[in-house]
Design an enzyme around this catalytic site. Structure first.
Site, short mmCIF file in Angstrom:
data_model
loop_
_atom_site.label_atom_id
_atom_site.label_comp_id
_atom_site.label_asym_id
_atom_site.label_seq_id
_atom_site.Cartn_x
_atom_site.Cartn_y
_atom_site.Cartn_z
N ALA A 85 41.73 -21.72 -4.54
CA ALA A 85 41.36 -22.42 -5.76
C ALA A 85 42.11 -21.81 -7.08
O ALA A 85 42.13 -22.61 -8.11
CB ALA A 85 39.77 -22.19 -6.06
N THR A 86 42.52 -20.85 -6.81
CA THR A 86 43.32 -20.24 -8.19
C THR A 86 44.46 -21.11 -8.35
O THR A 86 44.63 -21.60 -9.37
CB THR A 86 43.70 -18.83 -8.04
N ASN A 166 30.66 -18.13 -10.58
CA ASN A 166 31.00 -16.93 -9.63
C ASN A 166 30.25 -15.88 -9.78
O ASN A 166 29.92 -14.94 -8.76
CB ASN A 166 32.50 -16.80 -9.30
N GLN A 194 32.70 -22.09 -5.63
CA GLN A 194 31.48 -21.40 -5.14
C GLN A 194 30.58 -22.48 -4.52
O GLN A 194 29.55 -22.17 -3.92
CB GLN A 194 30.86 -20.77 -6.28
N SER A 214 38.03 -23.90 -2.57
CA SER A 214 38.62 -22.55 -1.77
C SER A 214 38.16 -22.61 -0.46
O SER A 214 36.82 -22.70 -0.19
CB SER A 214 38.29 -21.19 -2.56
N HIS A 216 38.07 -19.89 1.78
CA HIS A 216 37.22 -18.59 2.13
C HIS A 216 36.05 -18.57 1.58
O HIS A 216 35.02 -17.52 1.80
CB HIS A 216 38.19 -17.42 1.86
N CYS A 340 37.95 -10.70 -8.23
CA CYS A 340 39.23 -11.25 -8.70
C CYS A 340 39.58 -10.07 -10.14
O CYS A 340 40.75 -10.20 -10.34
CB CYS A 340 39.54 -12.65 -9.25
#
Length: 389
Positions: A85-86, A166, A194, A214, A216, A340
């Site tokens: 996602a980043t 998050n 999320q 994302s 994971h 993060c």
């Protein structure tokens, strides 16, 4: 001796209940099966067209696109694979720079509670001559849709608002913002790292132009994600951030990690199939946690009514978060902020933006779990926390 220590440490980990799923979650069994299959057996390059290994890899990627797209009510060809996602957030924001400069639309609207993967690319554009309006949340961690929409101007290029926070799990009014942007020229981007695969409804609106997801966080391996870019009436004028190869509609070059992509697809299929049961289990754990902590005077940081069933940010009166984490380290694995930015000891920018007191911020703990989480003995957990008083 070293081997014994390693085994003993692993045993301790297994006895500790994992409550940090907002940082990363355990891998789904179907995702693990797909990961191993396309790592060990069918390891072809999806770009290889001259043999069956490549054909099978391409089929796996196409299947994964469809499985991921289905959760957002999108088309398979609207899924652009990324490393997470980043990267998706960076592509969605920085990829619009050239268009903004060319058209003179250099205004961005976002919120003060966004992940740093949104806030920092926005600041990079500000440093390049763009202007940003940062909308503050209320004390429950939610922004007002009216505040976001009021900030939109004729020269607004992009509105970027996360779906679920998050750190607090608070849900943002995505539906109201989507509806309110109709008739404007602003593009709408949602960071759904999320919430993707957990809350489906709001993300299926075709008027959301881009969605970052994302792997994971949805029980796939780390290292894979996607940017869903709608191909509807409004063209999203993205430019790539890297070059070489032309993969992913020319927006994200490089050899696709087929095993990770296939695992992400399998995780999405499982999420679609088991959605109701997962929410029910997460809600059950939430009730047990709140029941155990209520006598301790626990204060919820964020919305108690509009939040993910699987995330709670809590402060205990007079207790520092580090002290609680230490006393619970062999019982519960949890965090006091975003993974993060865990190397930083600065106060959470999310909780600061919510206007919470310093003591409450210092004591804030994030409990995040999933349907696979093994619960601890809550009476023992509560007794450990009470011992700090």
């Amino acid at each position: 001796m070293a081997l014994f220590v390693k085994q003993e440490t692993y045993f301790v980990w297994q006895m500790t209940s994992y409550f940090d799923c907002a940082a990363t979650a355990p891998i789904d069994l179907d995702a693990r099966t797909a990961l191993l299959r396309f790592t060990d057996l069918e390891y072809g390059n999806a770009g290889s067209r001259t043999h069956e290994f490549g054909v099978q890899a391409k089929r796996a990627v196409q299947s994964a696109r469809a499985q991921i797209a289905e959760l957002a009510g999108a088309r398979a060809d609207e899924v652009i694979f990324t490393s997470g996602a980043t990267e998706a957030n960076n592509l969605a924001i920085l990829g619009l720079r050239a268009h903004g400069e060319r058209t003179g639309r250099r205004h961005i609207v976002t919120t003060a509670i966004e992940h740093k993967a949104v806030l920092e690319p926005v600041q990079a554009l500000v440093a390049a001559g763009f202007e940003a309006t940062i909308v503050a949340p209320s004390t429950d961690g939610r922004v007002s849709a009216d505040d976001v929409l009021t900030a939109v101007r004729p020269d607004t290029l992009l509105v970027s608002v996360m779906h679920a926070n998050n750190e607090t799990g608070a849900l943002q009014p995505i539906e109201a913002i989507t509806s309110g942007l109709v008739g404007t020229n602003a593009l709408f981007h949602v960071d759904a790292a999320q919430s993707f695969g957990k809350l489906r409804g709001p993300l299926t609106d075709p008027k959301i132009h881009m969605i970052s997801v994302s792997g994971h966080k949805l029980y796939a391996p780390k290292g894979v994600g996607a940017l869903i870019v709608r191909r509807g009436e409004t063209k999203v004028p993205l430019a790539p951030l890297t070059y070489g190869g032309g993969q992913e509609r020319g927006l994200r070059p490089g050899t696709l990690p087929v095993a990770l992509v296939a695992a992400f697809g399998a995780a999405c299929a499982a999420a679609s199939r088991d959605a109701d049961a997962r929410v029910a289990r997460c809600s059950e754990i939430r009730q047990h946690l709140l029941h155990a902590f209520e006598p301790l005077g626990a204060m919820i940081n964020g919305s108690s009514d509009n939040g993910l069933a699987s995330t709670l940010n809590i402060s205990f009166p007079g207790l520092d978060s580090e002290a609680v984490i230490l006393v619970l380290k062999d019982l519960v694995a949890l965090s006091n902020g975003s993974a993060c930015t865990s190397a930083s000891y600065d106060p959470s920018h999310v909780l600061v933006a919510m206007g919470l007191s310093d003591d409450r911020i210092d004591g804030a703990l994030r409990f995040s779990w999933c349907h696979m989480t093994e619960e601890p003995n809550w009476e023992v957990v509560a007794a450990r926390i009470r011992s700090l008083s």
